[in-house]
Motif scaffolding. Sequence first.
Motif, short mmCIF file in Angstrom:
data_model
loop_
_atom_site.label_atom_id
_atom_site.label_comp_id
_atom_site.label_asym_id
_atom_site.label_seq_id
_atom_site.Cartn_x
_atom_site.Cartn_y
_atom_site.Cartn_z
N TYR A 11 27.40 13.53 -45.91
CA TYR A 11 26.71 13.20 -44.66
C TYR A 11 27.68 12.45 -43.74
O TYR A 11 27.72 11.22 -43.70
CB TYR A 11 25.44 12.38 -44.93
CG TYR A 11 24.30 13.20 -45.50
CD1 TYR A 11 24.43 14.57 -45.72
CD2 TYR A 11 23.07 12.61 -45.82
CE1 TYR A 11 23.40 15.32 -46.26
CE2 TYR A 11 22.03 13.36 -46.34
CZ TYR A 11 22.21 14.72 -46.56
OH TYR A 11 21.18 15.47 -47.09
N HIS A 12 28.47 13.25 -43.02
CA HIS A 12 29.42 12.74 -42.04
C HIS A 12 29.78 13.89 -41.12
O HIS A 12 29.46 15.06 -41.40
CB HIS A 12 30.68 12.20 -42.74
CG HIS A 12 31.43 13.20 -43.55
ND1 HIS A 12 32.49 13.93 -43.05
CD2 HIS A 12 31.26 13.64 -44.84
CE1 HIS A 12 32.94 14.75 -43.99
NE2 HIS A 12 32.22 14.60 -45.07
N TRP A 13 30.41 13.59 -39.98
CA TRP A 13 30.74 14.65 -39.01
C TRP A 13 32.13 15.21 -39.22
O TRP A 13 32.35 16.41 -39.24
CB TRP A 13 30.65 14.12 -37.58
CG TRP A 13 29.24 13.95 -37.11
CD1 TRP A 13 28.65 12.78 -36.72
CD2 TRP A 13 28.24 14.96 -36.95
NE1 TRP A 13 27.34 13.01 -36.36
CE2 TRP A 13 27.07 14.32 -36.48
CE3 TRP A 13 28.22 16.35 -37.18
CZ2 TRP A 13 25.90 15.03 -36.23
CZ3 TRP A 13 27.04 17.04 -36.92
CH2 TRP A 13 25.90 16.38 -36.45
N HIS A 14 33.13 14.29 -39.29
CA HIS A 14 34.52 14.72 -39.22
C HIS A 14 35.11 14.93 -40.61
O HIS A 14 34.70 14.28 -41.57
CB HIS A 14 35.35 13.70 -38.45
CG HIS A 14 34.78 13.39 -37.10
ND1 HIS A 14 34.75 14.32 -36.08
CD2 HIS A 14 34.20 12.26 -36.60
CE1 HIS A 14 34.16 13.80 -35.02
NE2 HIS A 14 33.82 12.55 -35.31
N ALA A 15 36.13 15.81 -40.67
CA ALA A 15 36.83 15.99 -41.93
C ALA A 15 37.49 14.66 -42.30
O ALA A 15 37.85 13.87 -41.42
CB ALA A 15 37.89 17.08 -41.78
N GLY A 16 37.59 14.39 -43.58
CA GLY A 16 38.25 13.16 -44.01
C GLY A 16 37.36 11.93 -43.96
O GLY A 16 37.83 10.81 -44.15
N GLU A 17 36.06 12.12 -43.66
CA GLU A 17 35.15 10.97 -43.60
C GLU A 17 34.14 11.00 -44.74
O GLU A 17 33.04 10.46 -44.63
CB GLU A 17 34.37 10.98 -42.29
CG GLU A 17 35.16 10.54 -41.09
CD GLU A 17 34.29 10.45 -39.84
OE1 GLU A 17 33.17 11.01 -39.83
OE2 GLU A 17 34.76 9.84 -38.87
N THR A 18 34.52 11.64 -45.83
CA THR A 18 33.60 11.76 -46.98
C THR A 18 33.02 10.38 -47.32
O THR A 18 33.76 9.40 -47.42
CB THR A 18 34.34 12.33 -48.20
OG1 THR A 18 34.87 13.59 -47.84
CG2 THR A 18 33.42 12.47 -49.40
N GLY A 19 31.70 10.33 -47.49
CA GLY A 19 31.07 9.08 -47.91
C GLY A 19 30.70 8.16 -46.76
O GLY A 19 30.20 7.06 -46.99
N HIS A 20 30.86 8.62 -45.51
CA HIS A 20 30.58 7.77 -44.34
C HIS A 20 29.15 7.21 -44.39
O HIS A 20 28.93 6.01 -44.23
CB HIS A 20 30.79 8.60 -43.07
CG HIS A 20 30.44 7.87 -41.81
ND1 HIS A 20 31.26 6.92 -41.26
CD2 HIS A 20 29.35 7.92 -41.01
CE1 HIS A 20 30.70 6.43 -40.17
NE2 HIS A 20 29.54 7.02 -40.00
N ASN A 21 28.18 8.08 -44.65
CA ASN A 21 26.79 7.60 -44.64
C ASN A 21 26.49 6.71 -45.85
O ASN A 21 25.73 5.74 -45.74
CB ASN A 21 25.81 8.77 -44.59
CG ASN A 21 24.39 8.31 -44.33
OD1 ASN A 21 23.56 8.27 -45.24
ND2 ASN A 21 24.12 7.90 -43.10
#
Length: 257
Positions: A11-21
């Motif tokens: 649950y994130h928008w950009h690549a490389g942001e795994t785990g943002h939410n």
Amino acid sequence: MAPLIDTADSYHWHAGETGHNELLVARALTRYGGDTSQVLVATKGGRGRTGDGGWTVDATPAHLKKAAEASARRLGVDAIGLYQLHKPDPAVPWEESVGALRDLLDAGTIRTAGISNVTTAQIRQAHRILGDGLVSVQNRYSPAVRDSEPELRLSERLGLAFLPWSPLGGISRSSLDGPSGPASPDPAFPRTAFHRVAAARGVSPQQVALAWLLARSPAVIPVPGASRPASVTDSAGAVELTLEPEELAELESRLPD
Ligand SMILES: NC(=O)c1ccc[n+]([C@@H]2O[C@H](COP(=O)([O-])OP(=O)(O)OC[C@H]3O[C@@H](n4cnc5c(N)ncnc54)[C@H](OP(=O)(O)O)[C@@H]3O)[C@@H](O)[C@H]2O)c1
């Protein structure tokens, strides 16, 4: 009523942001200040984002194990309360992906396991492999989209929770916009019945939809999405709304095929 927060490492928008939410959820719980011991944070692994709005699937055991460990670190827990396999991976035998959940349970990385976007056959097989470790199924289900009825009924029979995703019709817009109505009515949705019951009760159509879902089965735990606090408060009110048999009958009679 114990609060449930549903998230995913994807649950994130950009690549490389795994785990943002997951990080947002962890931070919100830390800052809350009240008792969070009864809050169940459910997350998911097995999907990724391409960075341009697309999704990927990777439910190989190696990925799921690494992903669950990373989710636990981001959530700041020793063991994840509920870890859900986000989606079956057509490139990986189902029993291998589910076997990874078994290993995560045995290792204590996750307390309970769930599966999402699954068929009845996949539920049965996962139940055989995981036994009591399997506690939930999360499929798309709402008044307008009920093709997971067989999975809901099987979950009920097996004693599993059934978590309808997009229970109000989806994130881009709720199919049940406020009492003044949406900009473009969805012809597939029985607006009039839900709005009529809502107006008579003095509640939002969203609350009526969630109360209708709760009345479908004791196994149902809807996971409505929200970007506004007012939506969260309003949706939580559905727990207190018991629909009368004649209201349920009216809603049922107006559901799309
Ligand atoms: N397992 C999966 O593959 C999968 C896939 C999709 C979603 N999910 C899960 O399902 C959750 C919900 O899905 P979703 O967000 O796509 O769809 P949804 O819950 O059907 O709809 C969300 C929309 O409904 C509005 N809303 C919610 N409660 C409301 C209320 N009481 N009054 C007025 N408007 C209300 C929200 O408005 P505001 O934004 O204005 O608050 C938002 O626009 C997700 O957060 C996720 O956890 C899982």
